[in-house]
Design a protein around this motif. Sequence first.
Motif, short mmCIF file in Angstrom:
data_model
loop_
_atom_site.label_atom_id
_atom_site.label_comp_id
_atom_site.label_asym_id
_atom_site.label_seq_id
_atom_site.Cartn_x
_atom_site.Cartn_y
_atom_site.Cartn_z
N PRO A 144 1.21 -1.15 -0.38
CA PRO A 144 0.30 -0.29 -0.19
C PRO A 144 0.66 1.37 0.01
O PRO A 144 1.86 1.22 0.47
CB PRO A 144 -0.55 -0.02 1.47
CG PRO A 144 -0.95 -1.56 1.39
CD PRO A 144 0.49 -1.93 1.34
N GLN A 145 0.03 2.54 -0.18
CA GLN A 145 1.01 3.58 -0.65
C GLN A 145 -0.07 4.78 0.23
O GLN A 145 -0.44 5.59 -0.76
CB GLN A 145 0.77 4.34 -2.65
CG GLN A 145 2.18 2.42 -2.39
CD GLN A 145 2.54 3.48 -4.00
OE1 GLN A 145 2.36 4.96 -4.23
NE2 GLN A 145 2.72 2.34 -4.94
N PRO A 146 -0.15 4.58 1.39
CA PRO A 146 -1.17 5.32 1.64
C PRO A 146 -0.09 7.24 1.72
O PRO A 146 -1.38 7.92 1.97
CB PRO A 146 -0.78 4.84 3.38
CG PRO A 146 0.53 4.00 3.73
CD PRO A 146 0.76 3.54 2.36
N GLN A 147 0.52 6.93 1.65
CA GLN A 147 0.99 8.32 1.50
C GLN A 147 0.58 9.58 -0.07
O GLN A 147 0.66 10.69 -0.14
CB GLN A 147 2.63 8.74 1.50
CG GLN A 147 3.33 8.19 0.19
CD GLN A 147 2.81 7.13 -0.60
OE1 GLN A 147 2.95 5.97 0.28
NE2 GLN A 147 3.67 6.53 -1.54
N ARG A 148 -0.19 8.54 -0.54
CA ARG A 148 -0.78 9.28 -1.82
C ARG A 148 -2.13 9.90 -1.78
O ARG A 148 -3.10 9.24 -1.37
CB ARG A 148 -0.90 8.10 -2.96
CG ARG A 148 0.64 7.75 -3.80
CD ARG A 148 0.36 7.07 -5.08
NE ARG A 148 1.48 6.83 -5.44
CZ ARG A 148 1.75 7.36 -6.68
NH1 ARG A 148 1.79 8.52 -7.29
NH2 ARG A 148 3.64 6.62 -7.11
N THR A 149 -1.93 11.12 -1.43
CA THR A 149 -3.16 12.15 -1.10
C THR A 149 -3.83 13.04 -1.97
O THR A 149 -4.72 13.52 -1.62
CB THR A 149 -3.61 12.07 0.33
OG1 THR A 149 -1.84 12.91 0.59
CG2 THR A 149 -3.22 11.30 1.53
N ARG A 150 -2.85 13.83 -3.13
CA ARG A 150 -3.44 13.96 -4.10
C ARG A 150 -2.90 14.01 -5.16
O ARG A 150 -3.08 12.96 -5.74
CB ARG A 150 -1.81 15.26 -3.97
CG ARG A 150 -0.33 15.56 -2.20
CD ARG A 150 0.55 16.82 -2.51
NE ARG A 150 -0.36 18.22 -3.49
CZ ARG A 150 -0.74 18.76 -2.64
NH1 ARG A 150 -0.78 19.28 -1.58
NH2 ARG A 150 -0.99 19.75 -3.57
N PHE A 151 -4.15 15.60 -5.26
CA PHE A 151 -4.30 15.69 -6.93
C PHE A 151 -3.65 16.73 -8.04
O PHE A 151 -3.67 17.62 -7.12
CB PHE A 151 -6.47 15.55 -7.25
CG PHE A 151 -6.23 14.08 -6.62
CD1 PHE A 151 -6.59 12.86 -7.49
CD2 PHE A 151 -6.76 14.29 -5.59
CE1 PHE A 151 -7.88 11.91 -6.77
CE2 PHE A 151 -7.71 12.38 -4.57
CZ PHE A 151 -7.34 12.04 -5.19
N ILE A 152 -3.89 16.47 -8.81
CA ILE A 152 -3.37 17.59 -9.51
C ILE A 152 -3.94 17.23 -10.61
O ILE A 152 -4.35 16.45 -11.84
CB ILE A 152 -1.80 17.45 -11.00
CG1 ILE A 152 -0.73 17.63 -9.28
CG2 ILE A 152 -1.45 18.75 -11.16
CD1 ILE A 152 0.87 16.98 -9.43
N ALA A 153 -4.99 19.26 -11.07
CA ALA A 153 -6.33 18.89 -11.69
C ALA A 153 -5.47 20.28 -12.90
O ALA A 153 -4.25 20.47 -12.85
CB ALA A 153 -7.24 19.12 -11.27
N ARG A 154 -6.79 21.34 -13.65
CA ARG A 154 -5.74 22.30 -14.06
C ARG A 154 -7.06 23.98 -14.10
O ARG A 154 -7.59 23.34 -13.81
CB ARG A 154 -5.70 21.85 -16.65
CG ARG A 154 -5.28 20.50 -16.63
CD ARG A 154 -4.66 20.40 -17.53
NE ARG A 154 -6.79 20.27 -18.29
CZ ARG A 154 -6.25 20.32 -19.60
NH1 ARG A 154 -5.50 20.06 -20.20
NH2 ARG A 154 -8.05 20.00 -20.39
N LYS A 155 -6.33 25.09 -14.43
CA LYS A 155 -6.81 25.88 -14.23
C LYS A 155 -7.72 26.32 -15.49
O LYS A 155 -6.63 25.32 -17.06
CB LYS A 155 -5.52 26.72 -14.15
CG LYS A 155 -5.48 27.06 -13.14
CD LYS A 155 -4.34 27.98 -12.58
CE LYS A 155 -2.70 28.01 -13.29
NZ LYS A 155 -1.78 28.45 -12.78
#
Length: 458
Positions: A128-139
């Motif tokens: 498991p990779q529980p540290q993955r909590t971020r998302f990248i999106a666009r403006k």
Amino acid sequence: MAKSDSVTRSAVLHRDTRFVPKKAVGGKGSYIFLEDGTKFLDSTGGAAVSCLGHGHEEVSQAVINQINQISYCHTAFFGTEASEELARLLTESTGGKLSKLFVVSSGSEAVEAALKLARQYFLELPTPQPQRTRFIARKPSYHGVTLGALSVGGHMIRRQPFEPLLSSNTSHVSPCYPYRGKKAGESDADYVNRLAEELDGEFQRVGPDNVCAFIAEPVVGAALGAVAAVPGYFPAMKAICEKYGALFILDEVMSGMGRCGTLHVWEQEGIVPDLQTIGKGLGGGYAPVSGLLIGEKVVEVMDRGTGVFRHGQTYQGHPVACAAALAVQKIIQRDNLLENVRKMGAYLEERLRGCLGDHPNVGDIRGRGLFWGIEFVKDRESKEPFSPETGVAFQVQETGLDPSHGISLYASNGTVDCTKGDHVLLAPPYNVTKEEIDIIVDTAGRVIEAVFAKVNAA
């Protein structure tokens, strides 16, 4: 919206508490009939929803048949043939690359499900990779109005009142917006490389091992006005996600399900997403329905893990919604309507450019299939937008709603920097005729001329 004075007689919380819209009393094909006798040309399908137009008897009958069979059962206990058949049809349309379908009621719900499943995927991995909590999106993207979807969205006007409530785990990079984003003399390839470097840099800034997914609209709808990416952009973005082990999510709620000429927009981009949201054109407005298509690699991880998606809703997989969507999709296939989307889309582009291409206040005409945007500018040479106070796009929308024109022109603002900039969208049904395209363009042209005669004289 069209206005009346009967504000005190409505118990509905309308979009503006000070006005009550005129009532729609019927609809057939590309037209909606209003209580005041107006025959209204729905050239936007509402919000790019009514892909078969209004009053399609086959779809209506399919809904009635499903209600007569069973109108509701809870998915914790039972399945239905309507949901199974819809899932088979849609997963097969991806060649099995996206192998499961999760059905809900709105695009916002589909995006919420995608974000939560992306997170759970990393928890279900053998390591498991529980540290993955971020998302990248666009403006300045738009992914929905619920708090999770609004958090990944990059449209500041929509976000602003709710900022204190939004998640802080999303960051935003530039969109692929060639009209304003490409530098003078810059090739498409160089533009793609620059945007790829920006995304790569954002992964590095937030920590590449912390990112769940990158999410983007293949053709940006309401936020930018039918802006498609330049060739090579999406393969470059997916390559960066794969480089860092993040998932690649495409939000096709507005642009997908045939709107741009192929059932899935990603078919035109040479890539396959890990997760794909679908909506509007899925059920054509005959029932509230949207969905999440799930890539096989995600399914396999879930199967080997708990096998349980920790997310459920009362109306997920609703039999009537599935029956409506299944009927719509079967008609699109049977009647070869994607070919009509491509053919009539090319004609719509030709007519729009011929009618409005030289207008001094039309900066850009862009789109794909039957999904087109018109961006307005104060000055074509400098691309200077109008001030937000002028409300150009909404003047165009309101003028179109007047019975003397009777046409929908879907308005939005904040096109340039989330504050300034105006555009309108056109999204006629997939079975639109050449004659109807002529009426749409000619009427839109008259509306735009009338608005700018007034704006420029002020």
